[in-house]
Design a protein around this motif. Structure first.
Motif, mmCIF file in Angstrom:
data_model
loop_
_atom_site.group_PDB
_atom_site.id
_atom_site.type_symbol
_atom_site.label_atom_id
_atom_site.label_comp_id
_atom_site.label_asym_id
_atom_site.label_seq_id
_atom_site.Cartn_x
_atom_site.Cartn_y
_atom_site.Cartn_z
ATOM 1 N N CYS A 387 70.147 -39.919 57.478
ATOM 2 C CA CYS A 387 69.701 -41.711 57.066
ATOM 3 C C CYS A 387 68.583 -41.356 56.854
ATOM 4 N N ASP A 388 67.382 -40.334 57.380
ATOM 5 C CA ASP A 388 65.941 -40.332 56.463
ATOM 6 C C ASP A 388 65.929 -40.501 55.412
ATOM 7 N N ARG A 389 66.527 -39.418 54.387
ATOM 8 C CA ARG A 389 66.827 -39.331 53.016
ATOM 9 C C ARG A 389 67.223 -40.002 52.460
ATOM 10 N N TYR A 390 67.964 -41.317 53.221
ATOM 11 C CA TYR A 390 68.316 -42.666 52.232
ATOM 12 C C TYR A 390 67.575 -43.547 52.984
ATOM 13 N N GLY A 391 66.332 -43.684 53.949
ATOM 14 C CA GLY A 391 65.556 -44.964 53.690
ATOM 15 C C GLY A 391 66.085 -45.369 55.397
ATOM 16 N N LEU A 392 67.474 -45.416 55.462
ATOM 17 C CA LEU A 392 67.382 -46.018 56.591
ATOM 18 C C LEU A 392 66.806 -45.349 57.777
ATOM 19 N N VAL A 393 66.207 -44.750 57.991
ATOM 20 C CA VAL A 393 65.198 -44.309 59.929
ATOM 21 C C VAL A 393 64.237 -45.698 59.160
ATOM 22 N N ASP A 394 63.575 -45.659 57.901
ATOM 23 C CA ASP A 394 62.276 -46.463 58.289
ATOM 24 C C ASP A 394 62.769 -48.090 58.767
ATOM 25 N N GLY A 395 64.134 -48.798 58.061
ATOM 26 C CA GLY A 395 64.549 -49.828 58.865
ATOM 27 C C GLY A 395 64.719 -49.786 60.599
ATOM 28 N N TRP A 396 64.965 -48.610 61.295
ATOM 29 C CA TRP A 396 65.232 -49.133 62.052
ATOM 30 C C TRP A 396 63.057 -49.023 63.087
ATOM 31 N N LEU A 397 62.702 -47.878 62.752
ATOM 32 C CA LEU A 397 60.714 -47.669 63.071
ATOM 33 C C LEU A 397 60.006 -47.708 61.481
ATOM 34 N N PRO A 398 59.389 -48.730 61.590
ATOM 35 C CA PRO A 398 58.793 -48.821 59.971
ATOM 36 C C PRO A 398 57.592 -47.745 60.530
ATOM 37 N N GLU A 399 57.054 -46.748 61.586
ATOM 38 C CA GLU A 399 56.197 -46.669 61.749
ATOM 39 C C GLU A 399 57.233 -44.896 61.217
ATOM 40 N N TRP A 400 57.969 -45.163 60.890
ATOM 41 C CA TRP A 400 57.965 -43.231 60.503
ATOM 42 C C TRP A 400 57.362 -43.060 58.984
ATOM 43 N N THR A 401 57.158 -43.968 57.868
ATOM 44 C CA THR A 401 56.287 -43.449 57.313
ATOM 45 C C THR A 401 56.180 -43.187 56.975
ATOM 46 N N ARG A 402 54.640 -43.120 58.432
ATOM 47 C CA ARG A 402 53.412 -42.377 58.634
ATOM 48 C C ARG A 402 54.159 -41.764 58.743
ATOM 49 N N LEU A 403 54.726 -41.466 59.492
ATOM 50 C CA LEU A 403 55.072 -39.679 60.232
ATOM 51 C C LEU A 403 55.384 -38.869 59.221
ATOM 52 N N ARG A 404 56.639 -39.336 58.426
ATOM 53 C CA ARG A 404 57.108 -38.370 57.403
ATOM 54 C C ARG A 404 56.210 -36.961 57.180
ATOM 55 N N SER A 405 57.151 -35.955 57.188
ATOM 56 C CA SER A 405 56.123 -34.334 56.770
ATOM 57 C C SER A 405 54.441 -35.063 56.597
ATOM 58 N N LEU A 406 54.217 -35.110 58.276
ATOM 59 C CA LEU A 406 53.079 -35.223 58.345
ATOM 60 C C LEU A 406 52.602 -34.119 58.983
ATOM 61 N N PRO A 407 51.730 -33.223 58.338
ATOM 62 C CA PRO A 407 51.874 -31.151 58.581
ATOM 63 C C PRO A 407 50.137 -32.092 60.238
ATOM 64 N N GLN A 408 50.672 -30.821 61.129
ATOM 65 C CA GLN A 408 50.121 -30.736 62.708
ATOM 66 C C GLN A 408 49.071 -29.413 62.204
ATOM 67 N N HIS A 409 48.017 -30.013 62.300
ATOM 68 C CA HIS A 409 46.869 -28.644 61.992
ATOM 69 C C HIS A 409 46.579 -28.185 62.909
ATOM 70 N N ASN A 410 47.477 -27.692 63.769
ATOM 71 C CA ASN A 410 47.755 -26.103 65.159
ATOM 72 C C ASN A 410 48.323 -25.552 64.710
ATOM 73 N N PRO A 411 48.113 -23.724 65.626
ATOM 74 C CA PRO A 411 48.701 -22.935 65.119
ATOM 75 C C PRO A 411 49.713 -22.628 65.712
ATOM 76 N N VAL A 412 49.876 -23.044 67.005
ATOM 77 C CA VAL A 412 51.366 -23.390 67.967
ATOM 78 C C VAL A 412 52.303 -23.666 66.686
ATOM 79 N N HIS A 413 52.699 -25.358 66.368
ATOM 80 C CA HIS A 413 53.466 -25.884 66.036
ATOM 81 C C HIS A 413 54.281 -25.709 64.987
ATOM 82 N N ARG A 414 55.202 -25.182 64.357
ATOM 83 C CA ARG A 414 56.160 -24.445 63.617
ATOM 84 C C ARG A 414 57.170 -25.489 62.748
ATOM 85 N N PHE A 415 56.175 -26.949 63.346
ATOM 86 C CA PHE A 415 57.520 -28.145 62.216
ATOM 87 C C PHE A 415 55.719 -29.414 62.245
ATOM 88 N N THR A 416 56.748 -29.946 61.024
ATOM 89 C CA THR A 416 56.134 -31.075 61.060
ATOM 90 C C THR A 416 55.876 -32.334 61.563
#
Length: 756
Positions: A387-416
C-alpha cells in the motif's frame, strides 16, 4: 564457476586505459553508465590479445563484464569455451595468469558447449549467468552456439526452474534482509538489490511478464551508480553501504548527504522488490494456468468488496461499479494482511486513482480496518509495504511522507524509521492479550517514534502529533490523551530500569505518578518489548527484561496498594563469613571487606580486568564491613575463569599491590574515544542521595576510572547503574549526601570528566 585467489607476478601487462592503484587491484575511475562502458572496453582490449586466433575456441565474458556493467573493483567472470581442441589447459593458463598478474579477481571455467549447457540445466544460477554471456575473443560461431542455445533452453524451461530460483532467492533475502529498510544494506545481495535485477532480466527473457519496466531500469542504473561510488570511496570491492561511507558516496553522486542517499537507495530497492514480487506471481499464475488448462481461475470472497482471484486479492465487481467508500483501501489492506495474500497490482493502481480521501474523523469501518491491519501479525508488513508503494498510506497518514525511509542514526537500529514503526506494530500484536486495550497498543506502537526527525526530544515532540492522528481517525478524547501518554512515556520504563535504583522509593513513586494507573503501565510494558524487538538484537537482553519486569511489578504494587519498596536487606552470608568474602553466582558478584573507602572502585577494576561489564552495583557499610554487590555480564560473550576471578578479588580486597597495579595499567590502556563526555546532575531523583549521571563513550575499565575519581574527590557511592547503548554509556551514580555547594559539585564533575 570456480573462484580462485589472485596471483601476482612482475612484468605482466596492465589493461590500456586502466589505472593500477597501489593495492594492486585494477580499476577504472568514474561513476555512471559511461564509466562502466569504458571499464568493459578496457578489459576487452586487455583480454582479447590473450587468446590467439584459433578455430574451436572462444573467450566469453559473463556477469558484469558480459553486461558491460563493470564495477571499479569488481570480479571478472570468464568462460573459455572450446570444441574439444587439444592443449586447452595450457591455453587457459595463458589467459588466467596474466589476468591474475594484472591484479584482477577472477572467476573462471573451461567448458565445451555441451558441458556448459549440462551445468546450466542442473544449476539455475549458471543458467542465469549464461544469459549475460558475450564474446570477447575467438570463434564467434562457437560462442553463438552456446549463447543462442542457452537462451532458447532458458525460455523453454524457465517456468519449471523459477520455483527453485524463488527458493534460492528467498533464502538469500532471509540472510541479507531488505535493502529498502536496512541502515547498512548489501547493495547486491539484499532484497531489492542488484542480484534481484538479474532475476528480473531472466524472467523478462523468458517472456513471462514485462519485468523490466522503465522504472525498474532507472532504479537499476541508480543502484549501479551507488555501487560504483561505494567502490570508489572505499578503494576496494565492497557491496555493503555502511554508515561511515554514506556521506562520501553521496558526495560522489552529487547528493546532499548520506540521508538523501539512503532514501534514494530505499526507493530504488522498493521498485525492484515490487517488480520481482509481481514477476514471481505472474510466473505462478502462468504455471497454474497451464496445470488448470480449460478451467476458470478460482474466485472466492474474502471480505466485503474483496475477492481472491488466482492467488491475488482484487476488488469485487460491485465495488468497482459503485462509488467506492473512503474506507475501501484500508479494508483491502486489512484483508491482504489477514489472509496473507498479495494485492493485485491493477487493484492497487485503481485504489490509488479512484478511492476517495478519508473524512475527518474517520468512519467506523475505516478505523476498524486499520486496527485489523495493525493486528494481523506476519501479514502486516508486506500488506503495508504494498500500500505504501502505491501511495495509499499517505492518504491514511499524511505524516508518513516525512517518515518514509528516514535513517535512524543509532547503532542499535537495523531499520529505517518507517519500517521500524510498522515492525513495532507487528511485534505489539504478540502482546495483545497482555493488555486491556490491544487496539491502543497497536496504534501507540505505530506512532511511538513519530516525532523523530523533528527538533527536540522525539518523545515530547511526537506526543501531540500522535494525539492529532488519534483524533483524526475518530478516537474519543480520553483515548486520544492515552495515545499521547504512550508516545511521551514510551522510553520511561527502560530508562528508569537501567539507570535508577529500583529499591529507592523515589524511583518507584516517580514512575507511578507519571503512569497513573495499572492499565497504562501494562500498555507501556508491552510497548517497550515491541519497540525493542523492532529495533534489533542489541536493544534487548535478559537482564534488561528482568529489570523492566521488576520495575513494573513494584510500580503496580504502588499503584494498587500505595506500598513503596523497603530498602533491601544485605546478604546474610556477607555479614557472617570471615573477611574477605567473595560470592560468585551466575551474573552476581558479591564481596565484603573491612570497611574502607574505594572498595567499589577496586571491585569494578577487578571485574574489568576479567572482561566483565558491570550492569548495576550497590555499596553499603554494615557493622564495620563494606559490602558491594554487582550484576555483571561478559564484555565479549565469554564467561571468565571463576577461580582466577575469585582469587584476584580476594587479593584486591586485602590491598594486594600487584593487583592494584594491574588494574591501573589496564585502565590507562583502555581509555575510550568519541564525542566529549557530559555530566548531568539530578537533585530530586533519590531518597538520600544526589544522582550524578555520566554520558560518555563506552570503554573497558571506565567504571573503575570514574569510581576512583569519585573516591579521590571524597564522594561516597551507594549505588551505580550502568546503561550501554551501542558505543555509548549512561552511568548513574548515587552519591550519599545533599551536595548543595556549586563549587564542590563543579570540582567533582571536573574530576569525573578528567577520568573519562
Amino acid at each position: 564457476m570456480t573462484s580462485l585467489a589472485g596471483r601476482s607476478a612482475p612484468g605482466n601487462p596492465t589493461p590500456a586505459g586502466v589505472d593500477r592503484p597501489a593495492d594492486g587491484v585494477v580499476g577504472v575511475s568514474g561513476v555512471g553508465a559511461s564509466a562502466r562502458q569504458r571499464r568493459a572496453a578496457a578489459y576487452d582490449a586487455f583480454l582479447a590479445p590473450l587468446l590467439p586466433p584459433r578455430p574451436g575456441v572462444a573467450l566469453l565474458a559473463v556477469g558484469g563484464l558480459g553486461r558491460r556493467q563493470c564495477a571499479p573493483h569488481g570480479d571478472l567472470d570468464l568462460v573459455l569455451l572450446h570444441a574439444g581442441v587439444r592443449g586447452v589447459d595450457e591455453l587457459a593458463a595463458a589467459i588466467w595468469y596474466p589476468v591474475w598478474d594484472a591484479g584482477l579477481r577472477l572467476d573462471h571455467s573451461v567448458r565445451t558447449v555441451a558441458e556448459a549447457l549440462s551445468v546450466a540445466q542442473d544449476d539455475v544460477k549458471v543458467a542465469l549467468g549464461l544469459l549475460d554471456a558475450r564474446l570477447v575473443a575467438g570463434d564467434p560461431a562457437l560462442a553463438d552456439a552456446l549463447i543462442g542455445t542457452a537462451a532458447d533452453h532458458w525460455r523453454r524451461t524457465a517456468i519449471r526452474q523459477l520455483p527453485h530460483l524463488r527458493e534460492i532467492t528467498t533464502a538469500r533475502w532471509a540472510a541479507h534482509g531488505e535493502l529498502a529498510f536496512l541502515l547498512e544494506g548489501d547493495l547486491k545481495e539484499a532484497a531489492g538489490g542488484l542480484r534481484d535485477v538479474g532475476i528480473l532480466r531472466a524472467i523478462a527473457t523468458a517472456g513471462v511478464t514485462d519485468a523490466l519496466r522503465p522504472a525498474v531500469r532507472a532504479a537499476h542504473l541508480r543502484l549501479l551508480d551507488v555501487r560504483d561510488a561505494l567502490h570508489e570511496q572505499v578503494g576496494r570491492r565492497v557491496d555493503r553501504l555502511v554508515a561511515q561511507e554514506r556521506d562520501g558516496v553521496a558526495a560522489l553522486l552529487d547528493l546532499d548527504d548520506g540521508d538523501a542517499l539512503l532514501r534514494r537507495v530505499a526507493g530504488d530497492a522498493r521498485t525492484v522488490s515490487h517488480a520481482l514480487d509481481d514477476a514471481f506471481r505472474a510466473a505462478d499464475r502462468l504455471r497454474g494456468g497451464r496445470s488448470r488448462a480449460g478451467l476458470r481461475p478460482v474466485r472466492r470472497p474474502v471480505a466485503r468488496d474483496v475477492v481472491e482471484h488466482d492467488g491475488e486479492l482484487v476488488l469485487a465487481r460491485t465495488a468497482i461499479g459503485a462509488r467506492p467508500d473512503p474506507s475501501l483501501s484500508l479494508r483491502v489492506a486489512a484483508a491482504a494482511a489477514t489472509t496473507r495474500l498479495p494485492i493485485a497490482r491493477a487493484t492497487c493502481e485503481w485504489l490509488a486513482a479512484y478511492c476517495p480521501p478519508l473524512p475527518t474523523p474517520w468512519p467506523a469501518d475505516a478505523r476498524a480496518a486499520l486496527f485489523t491491519l495493525l493486528g494481523a501479525g506476519p501479514g502486516l508488513v508486506p500488506a503495508w509495504e504494498t500500500c505504501d508503494r502505491y501511495g495509499l498510506v499517505d492518504g491514511w497518514l499524511p505524516e508518513w511522507t516525512r517518515l518514509r525511509s528516514l535513517p535512524q542514526h543509532n547503532p542499535v537500529h537495523r531499520f529505517t524509521l518507517d519500517r521500524h514503526l510498522v515492525q513495532a506494530a507487528y511485534e505489539a500484536s504478540r502482546h495483545s492479550r497482555d493488555v486491556e486495550r490491544p487496539d491502543l497498543l497497536l496504534l501507540g506502537a505505530l506512532l511511538h517514534d513519530i516525532g523523530k526527525g523533528l527538533p527536540g526530544d522525539h518523545s515530547t515532540v511526537g506526543a501531540p502529533i500522535a494525539e492529532a492522528v488519534a483524533a483524526r481517525i475518530g478516537l474519543p478524547e480520553p483515548e486520544v490523551a492515552l495515545i499521547g501518554t504512550l508516545v511521551r512515556l514510551h522510553l520511561l520504563l527502560p530508562d528508569v530500569a537501567t539507570r535508577r535504583d529500583l529499591a529507592d522509593p523515589v524511583t518507584i513513586s516517580g514512575v507511578a505518578e507519571a503512569v497513573g494507573d495499572p492499565a497504562t503501565l501494562d500498555l507501556l510494558h508491552a510497548l517497550v518489548r515491541a519497540d525493542a524487538a523492532a529495533t534489533g538484537p542489541a536493544a534487548w537482553s535478559d537482564w534488561k527484561g528482568r529489570l523492566i519486569a521488576e520495575l513494573v511489578g513494584r510500580v503496580r504494587t504502588a499503584l494498587d496498594t500505595g506500598a513503596l519498596p523497603a530498602p533491601p536487606a544485605p546478604d546474610p552470608a556477607l555479614l557472617a563469613e570471615p573477611l574477605p568474602v567473595v560470592h560468585l553466582t551466575g551474573d552476581r558478584v558479591a564481596v565484603a571487606a573491612a570497611d574502607r573507602r574505594g572498595l567499589l572502585a577496586t571491585v569494578a577494576g577487578c571485574l574489568a580486568l576479567h572482561r566483565l561489564e558491570v550492569i548495576s552495583a550497590d555499596a553499603s557499610a554494615v557493622d564495620g564491613r563494606a559490602l558491594v554487590e554487582c550484576r555483571v555480564q561478559p564484555r565479549y560473550g565469554l564467561a571468565p575463569d571463576s577461580v582466577a576471578l575469585s582469587a584476584d578479588l580476594r587479593r584486591a580486597l586485602v590491598g594486594d599491590v600487584s593487583v592494584i597495579q594491574r588494574l591501573r595499567g589496564r585502565a590507562l590502556a583502555a581509555r575510550g574515544s568519541g564525542a566529549a563526555p557530559r555530566v548531568v546532575w539530578h537533585r530530586e531523583a533519590a531518597t538520600d542521595a544526589v544522582l550524578l549521571e555520566l554520558r560518555a563513550a563506552d570503554a573497558a575499565g571506565l567504571l573503575y576510572r570514574v569510581t576512583c575519581a569519585l573516591d579521590e574527590a571524597g564522594a561516597e557511592v551507594r549505588a551505580a547503574r550502568i546503561s550501554t547503548l551501542g558505543g555509548s554509556v549512561v552511568d548513574a551514580f548515587y552519591l550519599v549526601g545533599g551536595w548543595p555547594d556549586d563549587a564542590t559539585r563543579d570540582r567533582l564533575e571536573s574530576a569525573v570528566l578528567a577520568a573519562v
